[in-house]
Structures are given as structure tokens and as C-alpha cells.
Motif scaffolding. Sequence first.
Motif, short mmCIF file in Angstrom:
data_model
loop_
_atom_site.label_atom_id
_atom_site.label_comp_id
_atom_site.label_asym_id
_atom_site.label_seq_id
_atom_site.Cartn_x
_atom_site.Cartn_y
_atom_site.Cartn_z
N ALA A 53 0.56 -1.44 -0.24
CA ALA A 53 0.18 0.27 -0.10
C ALA A 53 1.22 1.20 0.01
O ALA A 53 2.10 1.04 0.54
N PRO A 54 -0.07 2.06 -0.74
CA PRO A 54 1.16 3.90 -0.30
C PRO A 54 1.36 4.05 0.84
O PRO A 54 0.40 3.85 1.98
N GLU A 55 2.16 4.97 0.97
CA GLU A 55 3.15 5.13 2.77
C GLU A 55 1.79 5.99 2.88
O GLU A 55 1.05 6.76 2.07
N GLY A 56 1.41 6.12 4.36
CA GLY A 56 0.65 6.19 5.34
C GLY A 56 -1.05 6.06 5.09
O GLY A 56 -1.51 5.67 6.01
N TYR A 57 -0.78 4.95 4.66
CA TYR A 57 -1.88 3.59 4.44
C TYR A 57 -1.42 2.05 4.03
O TYR A 57 -2.11 1.97 3.96
N ASP A 58 -0.23 2.17 4.52
CA ASP A 58 0.25 0.83 4.56
C ASP A 58 0.19 0.20 6.32
O ASP A 58 0.92 -0.59 6.04
N LYS A 59 -0.10 0.63 7.09
CA LYS A 59 -0.33 0.14 8.59
C LYS A 59 -1.40 1.42 9.27
O LYS A 59 -1.48 2.52 8.70
N THR A 97 -16.75 -1.00 4.04
CA THR A 97 -16.11 -0.04 2.73
C THR A 97 -15.23 0.53 3.33
O THR A 97 -16.15 1.10 4.80
N VAL A 98 -14.19 1.49 2.63
CA VAL A 98 -13.89 2.80 3.41
C VAL A 98 -13.88 3.88 2.25
O VAL A 98 -13.85 3.05 0.90
N ASN A 99 -14.39 5.01 2.43
CA ASN A 99 -13.42 6.24 2.00
C ASN A 99 -12.37 6.33 2.02
O ASN A 99 -11.91 6.90 2.70
N ILE A 100 -11.28 6.40 0.94
CA ILE A 100 -9.99 6.91 1.53
C ILE A 100 -10.47 8.01 -0.19
O ILE A 100 -10.00 7.00 -1.83
N LYS A 112 -8.30 -15.42 13.94
CA LYS A 112 -8.41 -16.08 14.54
C LYS A 112 -7.07 -15.87 15.84
O LYS A 112 -6.09 -15.67 15.61
N GLY A 113 -8.06 -15.94 17.29
CA GLY A 113 -7.25 -15.28 18.13
C GLY A 113 -6.87 -13.62 17.46
O GLY A 113 -7.68 -12.82 17.48
N SER A 114 -5.36 -14.37 18.50
CA SER A 114 -5.06 -12.62 18.52
C SER A 114 -4.77 -12.08 16.62
O SER A 114 -3.66 -11.04 16.82
N LYS A 115 -4.58 -13.07 15.78
CA LYS A 115 -4.47 -12.40 14.32
C LYS A 115 -5.64 -11.87 13.15
O LYS A 115 -6.52 -12.60 13.60
N LEU A 116 -5.13 -11.43 12.75
CA LEU A 116 -6.03 -10.48 11.72
C LEU A 116 -5.82 -11.01 10.29
O LEU A 116 -4.77 -10.26 9.98
N SER A 117 -6.10 -11.31 9.50
CA SER A 117 -5.56 -11.37 8.08
C SER A 117 -6.62 -11.05 6.97
O SER A 117 -8.26 -11.58 7.37
N GLY A 118 -6.59 -10.71 5.43
CA GLY A 118 -7.83 -10.67 4.93
C GLY A 118 -7.17 -10.31 3.50
O GLY A 118 -5.56 -9.22 3.59
N THR A 119 -8.21 -9.33 3.14
CA THR A 119 -7.45 -8.21 1.68
C THR A 119 -8.11 -6.96 1.74
O THR A 119 -9.63 -6.66 2.54
N SER A 120 -8.08 -5.87 0.78
CA SER A 120 -8.07 -4.61 0.84
C SER A 120 -8.68 -4.59 -0.84
O SER A 120 -7.50 -5.09 -1.92
N THR A 121 -9.15 -3.72 -1.33
CA THR A 121 -9.71 -4.43 -2.88
C THR A 121 -10.17 -2.61 -2.92
O THR A 121 -10.72 -2.04 -3.04
N SER A 122 -9.05 -1.68 -3.51
CA SER A 122 -9.80 -0.98 -4.45
C SER A 122 -9.62 -0.59 -6.25
O SER A 122 -8.89 -1.45 -6.74
N PRO A 123 -10.53 0.27 -7.00
CA PRO A 123 -9.97 0.83 -8.24
C PRO A 123 -8.65 0.99 -8.32
O PRO A 123 -7.98 -0.07 -9.55
N SER A 124 -7.77 1.93 -7.61
CA SER A 124 -6.36 1.91 -8.93
C SER A 124 -5.91 0.96 -7.88
O SER A 124 -4.51 1.07 -8.18
N ASN A 125 -5.70 0.40 -6.54
CA ASN A 125 -4.77 -0.22 -6.48
C ASN A 125 -4.70 -2.41 -6.08
O ASN A 125 -4.06 -2.62 -5.70
N GLY A 126 -6.41 -2.28 -6.65
CA GLY A 126 -5.96 -3.72 -7.23
C GLY A 126 -6.20 -4.23 -5.65
O GLY A 126 -6.88 -3.47 -4.54
#
Length: 139
Positions: A53-59, A97-100, A112-126
Motif C-alpha cells: 500500500a502507498p505510504e501513509g496507508y500501509d499501516k 468499505t471505507v472511503n479513501i 483467528k485469536g490474536s491474529k487478523l488477515s484478509g484483503t483490501s480491494t480498490s480500483p486504483s490499487n487492486g
Amino acid sequence: MKNSTKRIAGFLLMAFTLMFAPLEIMASSEENDIAVLVKDDLIGGWEYTVAGAPEGYDKGLLMIIKQGDVYKAQVQLSGGAVNGENVVVKGNKITFTVNIEGETVSVALEAKGSKLSGTSTSPSNGTMTITGVKTLSAE
């Protein structure tokens, strides 16, 4: 300094919110009324990263709360907080969804317990991979 101030503010927001968010589900049987405590792995604060993800949105910090039967999600980025919309929870999975910057980003996560995983999908970044660790718990 700004990050620690935002984390403290986020923690305080979460603490006050959780004071009013019930974490019990009442179950009823025909023979007896039984109160059943159900642990909700999603509720809490999650420090997450988004690979590529672009800097500022990567974490950032993802806050998930439950008020009555309604879940709410808020993504806290270095540039500010964004509320999740269309939040749907099924078991230990959440989608929203979020508007960025005027673009709708779809998020699908599984706890799963204390772990989280998944995906984000956007038109510009896939589609990008999200991983996270629970840092604030309702317990």
C-alpha cells in the motif's frame, strides 16, 4: 509523538466505547434460561499492515466495536480516522468499505485469536494483503 498521541486517543476512545458495548449474548432454552458468554474475537483494536500500500496507508489501527447488535469499524491512519460503512459480521469474519481520497475500498478480514488477515480491494490499487495483531482487547 503524533503516533503515540493518536494511539493514546484511540485507546481512550476504545475504552470508553467498550464500557457501553455489551459482550454477552443471552441464549434461552425451553427448559432453563441460561446466560451464555460468547467471546467475540473481532472486538478490539488491531495494529495492521497492508503489503504494497502507498505510504501513509500501509499501516494503522483498526478499531472494531459492537453496540447492541451493530458492529462498527474505524480505520485510524496517520492522516486521520475513517469510519467503516456497510459493516457485516459473520462469525469471526468482517467486511466493510471505507472511503479513501474519494475512492471506495472494500475490506474483508478474518480473526483467528490474536491474529487478523484478509484483503483490501480498490480500483486504483487492486487487491492487497492485510495482516494484523490485536493490541487492544475488550477483556
